[in-house]
Write a protein that holds these residues in place. Sequence first.
Motif, short mmCIF file in Angstrom:
data_model
loop_
_atom_site.label_atom_id
_atom_site.label_comp_id
_atom_site.label_asym_id
_atom_site.label_seq_id
_atom_site.Cartn_x
_atom_site.Cartn_y
_atom_site.Cartn_z
N GLY A 49 84.64 4.36 17.44
CA GLY A 49 83.92 3.46 18.33
C GLY A 49 84.40 3.57 19.76
N ALA A 50 85.73 3.64 19.94
CA ALA A 50 86.29 3.77 21.29
C ALA A 50 85.87 5.09 21.92
N ALA A 51 85.81 6.15 21.13
CA ALA A 51 85.43 7.47 21.65
C ALA A 51 83.99 7.47 22.16
N VAL A 52 83.11 6.76 21.46
CA VAL A 52 81.71 6.66 21.91
C VAL A 52 81.65 6.01 23.29
N GLY A 53 82.45 4.95 23.47
CA GLY A 53 82.50 4.29 24.77
C GLY A 53 83.01 5.21 25.86
N LEU A 54 84.01 6.01 25.53
CA LEU A 54 84.55 6.95 26.51
C LEU A 54 83.53 8.05 26.83
N ASP A 55 82.77 8.47 25.81
CA ASP A 55 81.71 9.46 26.05
C ASP A 55 80.68 8.93 27.04
N ARG A 56 80.35 7.65 26.89
CA ARG A 56 79.39 7.05 27.81
C ARG A 56 79.96 7.00 29.24
N SER A 57 81.24 6.71 29.35
CA SER A 57 81.87 6.68 30.67
C SER A 57 81.87 8.07 31.31
N LEU A 58 82.12 9.10 30.50
CA LEU A 58 82.07 10.46 31.03
C LEU A 58 80.66 10.84 31.45
N LYS A 355 89.15 12.26 29.52
CA LYS A 355 89.17 13.41 28.61
C LYS A 355 90.50 13.50 27.87
N THR A 356 91.60 13.14 28.55
CA THR A 356 92.91 13.14 27.90
C THR A 356 92.94 12.12 26.77
N THR A 357 92.39 10.92 27.06
CA THR A 357 92.36 9.87 26.03
C THR A 357 91.48 10.29 24.86
N LEU A 358 90.33 10.89 25.16
CA LEU A 358 89.45 11.37 24.10
C LEU A 358 90.12 12.45 23.26
#
Length: 400
Positions: A49-58, A355-358
């Motif tokens: 779920g967190a990765a999806v949010g980060l994808d949206r931010s990217l 990207k590092t967090t992902l």
Amino acid sequence: MSTRISTSMMYSQSVALMMSKQAKLSHLEQQIATGSKILSAKDDPVSAGAAVGLDRSLAALDRMKLNAGNVQNRLGVQENTLAQVGDMMGRINELTIYANNPALAPADKQSLVTEIKAIRDNLLSLANSSDGTGRYLFGGTNDGDPPFSQVGGKIVYSGDQTQRKVEIGPDTYVQDALPGSEIFLRIPTGDGFVDGGPAAGNTGTGVLTNVTRDGSSTWNGQSFSVRFTAADQYEVLDAGGTVVGTGNMKTGDDIVVNGVRMHIDGKPAAGDSFAVTPSSSRDIFGTLDALIGTLEADTGSPAKLAVQQNALQSSLRDVARAAERMIDSRAAGGAQLKALDNAADMREANGVTLKTTLSQMRDVDYADAMSQYQLESTALQAAQTLFSQMQSMSLFNKIR
């Protein structure tokens, strides 16, 4: 109570163990092949779920980068266009100074008129510049059609006065190109605060070469006039025509009245007057039209020549204000371009962090995955060996 251990149960347990190890081994193979440790949300629901949010931010950063590229192109075109306009205004200033020569022949003035008309046409073309994508640069948000057109010999602006704000970074915005109304229209006259000029009926040769606020800045913004009673004597009249002061003018000296400094060359005749008013506004095309009309005017007498020179001095002041407007507009655009550079650095830094967090969430640790793979492979081999041995077990072996 007794527990019965049947041959079918032992077979089932062995098969289930082998299938479990094979499934785990297959999962590890997919992780190693794809480089991702989250193959489906069930592997790690929170991280997925967190990765999806980060994808949206990217994705948002990518969109902002695209926005920045578009507005940078428009601001770059604006900078180039305004640089050309500034050069033209510099040339107009040179021509106006040259035209102030009282001995200039009519043919020379006509040559100046021809060049100024050509510059005016070029200015109109630049005011209708496109950004290369079919959008007009100086139309504000109404940029689908040319913002400037000539109607009845006058330049008309059909754009709006709205300046877009474009998001180029998280909560970071820059302004798009300036609307044409802020660049080519509403340019103040005089020194930007105070203006002046001769009365229409002046008969002397007095020429108002400068009018500006005095350093004391005591001008209250009210209009007044200076009326000469002799070539070197004057009286000051307020806006209602009441005499409120008198003075003498020495050759070469300025007249300082009510916080306004004036310089008059030549010899005003008795009854000549010069008005002082707050600055009005004029578009750049109107300034050039007035200059062209001035150069085409009759100068058959000293008084008419003085009228022309007064008008030329007024044009010089107006051209100077227009040139300053171009400089101010270029400075505003430069500030936005600087903001774009800063936003690019911020987007790059944010992108690296995201990207590092992902990567930490999604990317497989190959060393750990290979160790797990070897371990599961060994366990599978053991389970297969155990199942093979169990298949060969039989009570008949004991009987024999």
